[in-house]
Design an enzyme around this catalytic site. Sequence first.
Site, mmCIF file in Angstrom:
data_model
loop_
_atom_site.group_PDB
_atom_site.id
_atom_site.type_symbol
_atom_site.label_atom_id
_atom_site.label_comp_id
_atom_site.label_asym_id
_atom_site.label_seq_id
_atom_site.Cartn_x
_atom_site.Cartn_y
_atom_site.Cartn_z
ATOM 1 N N HIS B 390 0.774 -1.217 -0.030
ATOM 2 C CA HIS B 390 0.028 -0.055 -0.093
ATOM 3 C C HIS B 390 0.745 1.221 -0.083
ATOM 4 O O HIS B 390 0.367 2.404 -0.344
ATOM 5 C CB HIS B 390 -1.006 -0.106 1.126
ATOM 6 C CG HIS B 390 -2.174 0.696 0.772
ATOM 7 N ND1 HIS B 390 -2.231 2.015 0.442
ATOM 8 C CD2 HIS B 390 -3.455 0.420 0.913
ATOM 9 C CE1 HIS B 390 -3.753 2.551 0.288
ATOM 10 N NE2 HIS B 390 -4.271 1.258 0.571
ATOM 11 N N ASP B 394 -1.979 2.137 -4.381
ATOM 12 C CA ASP B 394 -3.196 2.430 -3.648
ATOM 13 C C ASP B 394 -4.318 1.244 -4.333
ATOM 14 O O ASP B 394 -3.990 0.579 -5.490
ATOM 15 C CB ASP B 394 -3.611 3.794 -3.798
ATOM 16 C CG ASP B 394 -2.883 4.762 -3.092
ATOM 17 O OD1 ASP B 394 -2.655 5.807 -3.699
ATOM 18 O OD2 ASP B 394 -2.230 4.282 -1.930
#
Lengths: 463, 417
Positions: B390, B394
């Site tokens: 992450h 995203d």
Amino acid sequence: MTEEQSYDIAFLGGGPAGYVGAIRATQLGLSACVIEKDKPGGVCLNIGCIPSKALIHQAETFKNISGLEALGVKVDISGFQYRKAFEKSRKAADTLSRGVSFLLKKNKVELIPGTGKITAGNRITLDNGTEIQAKHIVVATGSRPIEIPAFPFDEETVLSSNGALMLEELPESLLILGGGVIGCEFAHIMNAFGVKVTIVEMLNRILPMEDPDTAEVLAKSFKKRKIDMLVGTKAVSMEKSDKGVRLTLEKDGTQTAVEADKLLVVVGRRPNTEDLGLEDLGITLEKGFVPVGDYYKTSVEGVYAVGDVVSTPLLAHVASKEAEIVAEHIAGENTAAKINPALIPSAVYTEPQVAGFGLNSETARESGVSFETVTFPYRGAGKSVAVEKPDGLVKILFDPETKEILGAQLAGAEATELVHEILLAKSSELLPEDIATMIHAHPTLSEAVMEAARTVEGWPIHM
Amino acid sequence: MPEKIQMLALSPTMETGTISNWIKQEGETIANGDVLCEVETDKATMEYEAIQEGTLLKIIVQEGGSVAVGKTIGIIGETGDDIDALVEEARKETETGDKEAGQPGAAAGTTAEAAPAASKEEPESPLTELEAEDTGERVKSSPLARKMAERANIRLSSIKGTGPGGRIVKRDVETAAAKGTTSKPAAVPRGEDKIIPVSGKRKVIAQRLSESKYSAPHYYLKMSVFTESMMKSRSSLNAELGRKISVNAFLMKFAAEAIKRHPIVNSSWEGDTIRQFASIDIGLAVAQDDGLITPVVRDCGAKGIVEIDSELESLVEKARGNKLTPEEYTGATFSISSLGSYGVDEFTAIINPPGSAILTIGRMKKVPVVSENDEIEIKAETILSLSCDHRVIDGAKGAEFLRELKFIMENPIRVLY
């Protein structure tokens, strides 16, 4: 007449090396003989350690007269005969020499009188033609006093230690050339009996090979007793007359002279390695000493050398231990290949005594190892004051990280006995804390040893 | 003149090696180029070819032993040579910690997912390491030896005593310290626990995967993909070429194409920056007896599927034989793993650094699906799962990529435009 006898080990010489090694050998099941041209027990028993310690004891007995006088006793020494002290020393030597003969017989060691020469790697031939066969030969012929050509021994005016131990009358004055252990012991004896003593020593202090601080304790005591010590001084020449001897000395370029009834030359001992057949065997001597390797083996198979003929310290206990190692090795026992030099104690039987082992302050510095030193004064142990012998010190040298004992040096009453507690600690890898925490009886001089150990740990009580 | 045989750096980043197998034995003749032994580096086993000639006089490091590059592993010379001095030198070389196997080099060692592997590993016996002293048993030792052992952090029970009565004395502690025995008392067997030594490879897998899981905030996207189109394309291609292209090769090619359109997936978190790799180097997880490894096909974006497949074939064979070079198994920018052949429907994987994403594919199975006409149809499908870092990718970006990949797989023509 040629006779042949055969043994597992033949010891050439019956001193502390020969007789001890032979007894050890038979204890381990080997057959052994000792070939000795003089009395069993060698120099140590007959004309060394034993008679000198006997005389020292007599000298101290005589010196204690001042103690009696201090108690109000009137002492008449007009009947004193030195000869009686001398005779006592001979009696001690004879008793022990006979004792050695007895021990050898008891342990089934053949004592063969005669002068021997090694004629093969496994054979010794005596001067009467007898041949002794042995699987192993141990050269243990000891040493004799070094004679300086300028001062040849006549054993009347110019004495070696042999002559000094055989004196039946005291001179009025004595010059002692050599301020080492033997010179100091004789100075102590003679001064105690009232002889005017002067020590001449080439190096810069008496007992030059001992620790400087312990040597200093003795020097102070000698000074109080009015023993003259001419250090840093060389003897250049001498003149003999019917009055005695006149010695020309040199110090820092200046010459002086001293006179005395007799001159004692004690500058060391040399190995008795001539006429033993060693060179013919192929053994090359180094400054007269026999070179040896592990287990005191020489370069010739089956031939060993121990004691004063080897360049290890010329001490009786070293000779005995070396001979024991040889006997044990030949018998197949598991033994160290050589003595650890750090574990050899030295002893000077003056009063105060001096003793020690391992590193001292000078040798420690020279070796470059990291070390620390602590010193505890005898005075801190109450007993020393109670018996009027407060002068002395116990010094311990140790590794700063692990506190491993690297050496111990003592000067004072009974130093030659006290040293063993610290030596035991070193040889068993005990630490100063083990000595420090053990209860020592009070009042004893050993408490000085305990407190020295406590000083290593940082918490002496009586300092 | 006898010589030391030293551990060579068999790859640029190798720092230590474990001798897994001595091919030559003591007494055998060695010629230049002969394989002396097999050396396990962090992830592969390599052959040590002799650069010296003579007779192997002594093996210094036994099978299983690890040493750093440059240290002596053996002595070579002529029969009869006196090697005592060299043996002594070799003994002095071994410092504390030479038993540490497989320190991975800076860029060495990639890992793949720690999917519950078929081999279940016993945890190392939770040994309450008992000091012999603790159990009341006296270990005979001199006070000096005890102090020295304490300072050197060596447990007395691990030292052999040679003093009186077997007492541990100063010289024993000195010997032990020189050998670097940081004590590990022997594992006490309880019942049937099996103690498995951790190989260099296992260590690296453990270290890299832990690090990856710990550092990268993982999240997982799952998508089911109909495989009919892809399999049809594969069949015709195979017929055309006369060889069987593997499904993995297809997957790699399709993934590369999807990456081209969503390059952020082919990146790496570098603290202050994100590196978006120019080349698409895809690693494929391959199971081995004692672990797993990811051979890497470089530049999948530029290569055709046949080239990818050929490369993959030889790489996989090497991987199975533990013969990959570090250049062949490090530096994957994206990874793929498949457990479909094991019957696993779907699974999530741990990202394989330096990449930021890893794709898994489960088994292909026929499932009932609801068609546009609300009718039940039977279709072949598989489930893809994408793990993303992450920090770099995203959710939306990850989803876009996965959607792209699904589209490509279901419509292979997509790669043309």
